[in-house]
Each structure stands twice: as C-alpha cells, then as structure tokens.
Design a protein around this motif. Structure first.
Motif, mmCIF file in Angstrom:
data_model
loop_
_atom_site.group_PDB
_atom_site.id
_atom_site.type_symbol
_atom_site.label_atom_id
_atom_site.label_comp_id
_atom_site.label_asym_id
_atom_site.label_seq_id
_atom_site.Cartn_x
_atom_site.Cartn_y
_atom_site.Cartn_z
ATOM 1 N N ASP A 148 74.091 59.037 94.100
ATOM 2 C CA ASP A 148 75.441 58.638 93.710
ATOM 3 C C ASP A 148 75.801 57.304 94.365
ATOM 4 O OD1 ASP A 148 76.616 59.107 96.345
ATOM 5 O OD2 ASP A 148 76.575 61.236 95.866
ATOM 6 N N ARG A 149 76.898 56.776 93.915
ATOM 7 C CA ARG A 149 77.342 55.458 94.365
ATOM 8 C C ARG A 149 77.637 55.429 95.870
ATOM 9 N NH1 ARG A 149 78.899 51.003 91.404
ATOM 10 N NH2 ARG A 149 80.428 49.626 92.356
ATOM 11 N N ASP A 150 78.200 56.508 96.408
ATOM 12 C CA ASP A 150 78.522 56.554 97.840
ATOM 13 C C ASP A 150 77.252 56.493 98.688
ATOM 14 O OD1 ASP A 150 81.238 56.652 97.309
ATOM 15 O OD2 ASP A 150 81.328 58.847 97.423
ATOM 16 N N ALA A 151 76.226 57.253 98.303
ATOM 17 C CA ALA A 151 74.956 57.229 99.042
ATOM 18 C C ALA A 151 74.313 55.855 98.935
ATOM 19 C CB ALA A 151 74.016 58.305 98.517
ATOM 20 N N ALA A 152 74.380 55.259 97.758
ATOM 21 C CA ALA A 152 73.799 53.933 97.543
ATOM 22 C C ALA A 152 74.518 52.878 98.371
ATOM 23 C CB ALA A 152 73.837 53.579 96.061
ATOM 24 N N ALA A 153 75.839 53.001 98.505
ATOM 25 C CA ALA A 153 76.627 52.000 99.229
ATOM 26 C C ALA A 153 76.187 51.870 100.685
ATOM 27 C CB ALA A 153 78.106 52.339 99.148
ATOM 28 N N THR A 154 75.657 52.933 101.275
ATOM 29 C CA THR A 154 75.219 52.870 102.677
ATOM 30 C C THR A 154 73.974 52.004 102.851
ATOM 31 O OG1 THR A 154 73.815 54.834 102.534
ATOM 32 C CG2 THR A 154 76.140 55.186 103.107
ATOM 33 N N LEU A 155 73.297 51.670 101.756
ATOM 34 C CA LEU A 155 72.058 50.888 101.832
ATOM 35 C C LEU A 155 72.252 49.396 101.525
ATOM 36 C CD1 LEU A 155 69.714 53.469 100.093
ATOM 37 C CD2 LEU A 155 69.905 52.973 102.544
ATOM 38 N N VAL A 156 73.417 49.020 101.029
ATOM 39 C CA VAL A 156 73.659 47.608 100.718
ATOM 40 C C VAL A 156 73.550 46.788 101.999
ATOM 41 C CG1 VAL A 156 75.338 45.929 99.861
ATOM 42 C CG2 VAL A 156 75.059 48.127 98.695
ATOM 43 N N GLY A 157 72.770 45.719 101.927
ATOM 44 C CA GLY A 157 72.530 44.866 103.086
ATOM 45 C C GLY A 157 71.228 45.159 103.800
ATOM 46 N N CYS A 158 70.574 46.265 103.447
ATOM 47 C CA CYS A 158 69.306 46.617 104.093
ATOM 48 C C CYS A 158 68.180 45.700 103.610
ATOM 49 C CB CYS A 158 68.928 48.068 103.790
ATOM 50 S SG CYS A 158 69.969 49.276 104.606
ATOM 51 N N ASP A 159 67.254 45.415 104.510
ATOM 52 C CA ASP A 159 66.078 44.627 104.176
ATOM 53 C C ASP A 159 64.966 45.528 103.662
ATOM 54 O OD1 ASP A 159 67.161 42.145 104.948
ATOM 55 O OD2 ASP A 159 66.618 42.492 107.042
ATOM 56 N N ILE A 160 64.109 44.964 102.817
ATOM 57 C CA ILE A 160 62.961 45.679 102.260
ATOM 58 C C ILE A 160 61.688 45.018 102.785
ATOM 59 C CG2 ILE A 160 61.748 46.379 100.167
ATOM 60 C CD1 ILE A 160 64.489 45.913 98.685
ATOM 61 N N TYR A 161 60.878 45.796 103.484
ATOM 62 C CA TYR A 161 59.617 45.315 104.042
ATOM 63 C C TYR A 161 58.453 46.064 103.419
ATOM 64 C CZ TYR A 161 62.272 43.281 107.957
ATOM 65 O OH TYR A 161 63.137 42.553 108.724
ATOM 66 N N VAL A 162 57.275 45.434 103.454
ATOM 67 C CA VAL A 162 56.025 46.120 103.134
ATOM 68 C C VAL A 162 55.020 45.749 104.221
ATOM 69 C CG1 VAL A 162 56.424 46.187 100.643
ATOM 70 C CG2 VAL A 162 55.133 44.283 101.628
ATOM 71 N N ALA A 163 53.987 46.554 104.351
ATOM 72 C CA ALA A 163 52.939 46.271 105.331
ATOM 73 C C ALA A 163 52.168 45.021 104.915
ATOM 74 C CB ALA A 163 52.002 47.465 105.456
ATOM 75 N N ARG A 164 51.844 44.184 105.855
ATOM 76 C CA ARG A 164 51.133 42.923 105.587
ATOM 77 C C ARG A 164 49.841 43.165 104.809
ATOM 78 N NH1 ARG A 164 48.093 39.859 104.101
ATOM 79 N NH2 ARG A 164 47.391 37.892 104.967
ATOM 80 N N GLU A 165 49.135 44.250 105.112
ATOM 81 C CA GLU A 165 47.842 44.482 104.454
ATOM 82 C C GLU A 165 47.976 44.826 102.967
ATOM 83 O OE1 GLU A 165 48.828 48.254 106.802
ATOM 84 O OE2 GLU A 165 48.727 46.142 107.285
ATOM 85 N N GLN A 166 49.185 45.079 102.481
ATOM 86 C CA GLN A 166 49.383 45.326 101.053
ATOM 87 C C GLN A 166 49.326 44.039 100.232
ATOM 88 O OE1 GLN A 166 52.566 47.959 99.761
ATOM 89 N NE2 GLN A 166 52.875 48.560 101.884
ATOM 90 N N LEU A 167 49.536 42.908 100.880
ATOM 91 C CA LEU A 167 49.573 41.639 100.158
ATOM 92 C C LEU A 167 48.164 41.142 99.862
ATOM 93 C CD1 LEU A 167 52.340 39.856 102.245
ATOM 94 C CD2 LEU A 167 52.610 41.209 100.170
ATOM 95 N N PRO A 168 47.980 40.433 98.761
ATOM 96 C CA PRO A 168 46.652 39.895 98.453
ATOM 97 C C PRO A 168 46.279 38.826 99.477
ATOM 98 C CG PRO A 168 48.280 39.084 96.891
ATOM 99 C CD PRO A 168 48.968 40.091 97.740
ATOM 100 N N PRO A 169 44.986 38.606 99.669
ATOM 101 C CA PRO A 169 44.585 37.573 100.621
ATOM 102 C C PRO A 169 45.085 36.205 100.165
ATOM 103 C CG PRO A 169 42.660 38.730 99.720
ATOM 104 C CD PRO A 169 43.860 39.253 99.027
ATOM 105 N N PRO A 170 45.527 35.376 101.104
ATOM 106 C CA PRO A 170 45.967 34.033 100.713
ATOM 107 C C PRO A 170 44.778 33.186 100.274
ATOM 108 C CG PRO A 170 46.006 34.268 103.105
ATOM 109 C CD PRO A 170 45.649 35.607 102.536
ATOM 110 N N GLY A 171 45.048 32.178 99.459
ATOM 111 C CA GLY A 171 44.004 31.259 99.013
ATOM 112 C C GLY A 171 43.592 30.311 100.127
ATOM 113 N N LYS A 172 42.617 29.487 99.841
ATOM 114 C CA LYS A 172 42.145 28.499 100.818
ATOM 115 C C LYS A 172 43.308 27.583 101.201
ATOM 116 C CE LYS A 172 38.665 24.816 101.291
ATOM 117 N NZ LYS A 172 39.019 24.573 102.630
ATOM 118 N N ASP A 173 43.474 27.368 102.491
ATOM 119 C CA ASP A 173 44.542 26.534 103.050
ATOM 120 C C ASP A 173 45.939 27.024 102.686
ATOM 121 O OD1 ASP A 173 42.760 24.826 104.366
ATOM 122 O OD2 ASP A 173 42.499 23.609 102.566
#
Length: 171
Positions: free
Chosen positions: A74-99
């Motif tokens: 519901d909207r009340d439960a959702a309102a408590t999350l506004v402003g929260c940051d969303i993180y993921v584990a670094r290892e989930q990201l694809p490897p960066p390209g050269k340089d």
C-alpha cells in the motif's frame, strides 16, 4: 572493504506511484532499465539500516521507472521507502572494458605523482560536463584532479591499489 564486499549505488527511490505500493525510482545504470536485471537489491535508508530484496518487479512508466517490492502493498508502506538508495554487489556488474573503470573500484586507491610524491587516496569521483573528477584526500587537504587518461591520469593499477597522476603536489 574487499572488492567482493563492495556495493555499487545504482539508483534511488524517489516517489510514490499509485495506491498499491508501487514506487518511482531513478536509475543510474546504462541503459536505465538494466537496474531491473540485477538481483538482489540492497535497499538502504541509512548506514546499517539495509534490507535485501530479491523479487523486484519493475517497468518503464511514462518518462520514468516504477517498481513493486515484495511485502509493500500500500501507499503508506511505500512512503517509508522514498529516499532510500538502491545498491547491488559489485560482482554483479559486467567487467569494465580496456581502460574503463567503475568508480567504486577507484575509491581508496593511493594517488602518487609521476615523481613519486604521495597525494593521498581517492575519496570519490564526480562527473562534470567535460570530464570526471577524482577527489583525492590526504587528511590535510583535498585535491580535485581531472580524470583524463594519458594527460593527468598516467596509470591505474586496481590490484596494486595505486593511481599515478601527472599533477603538481602544490596545486
């Protein structure tokens, strides 16, 4: 923090959408819908106040993105999350390209000049219209160094924990 334990900020909950607990989010992934492919999310309202979310439903909605999180019905439960940051584990990201580097991988590197003078450690980076900027702190002062490879940034050794820059230590 070890590389395996690093988290990457990929978005933020910015508002409410409807009355059934849906939320508007900002995504800093490229493309922006890529955020929905990462699992689990770590939702953080403050340091130490985090929860892991596995089952995320999301979609583009108009010019933005909306998401439905489990047990947020519901909207009340959702309102408590506004402003929260969303993180993921670094290892989930694809490897960066050269340089190419993820900013999180540069944070904490020791920064030395081409002459061997230690300037401090990478605190964080930020984007400008022209180029990214590395913020280097040594406890006494803060230096802003343009992240321009080959000009100011001469080498980056992630595994060795060092960045070599062509920079005047007095500047």
């Amino acid at each position: 923090m070890t590389a395996a334990a690093r988290r990457v900020l990929v978005g933020r909950i910015v508002g409410l959408y409807g009355v059934q607990g849906w939320l508007k989010i900002e995504s800093w992934t490229e493309p922006r819908t890529q955020i929905f492919k990462y699992r689990p999310w770590l939702i953080s309202s403050a340091p130490g106040q985090e929860r892991e979310i596995e089952d995320v439903q999301g979609r583009p909605q108009g010019k933005g993105l909306v998401v439905k999180l489990p047990a947020v019905d519901d909207r009340d439960a959702a309102a408590t999350l506004v402003g929260c940051d969303i993180y993921v584990a670094r290892e989930q990201l694809p490897p960066p390209g050269k340089d190419e580097y993820y900013w999180v991988d540069l944070e904490g590197l020791e920064v030395v000049t081409t002459e061997g003078a230690t300037l401090g450690r990478v605190s964080h980076l930020f984007a400008t219209g022209a180029n990214d900027v590395v913020v280097v702190k040594d406890g006494e002062r803060e230096r802003l160094i343009p992240f321009v490879q080959g000009v100011y940034v001469r080498s980056v050794d992630i595994s060795g924990g060092r960045m070599v820059v062509d920079w005047d230590p007095e500047f």
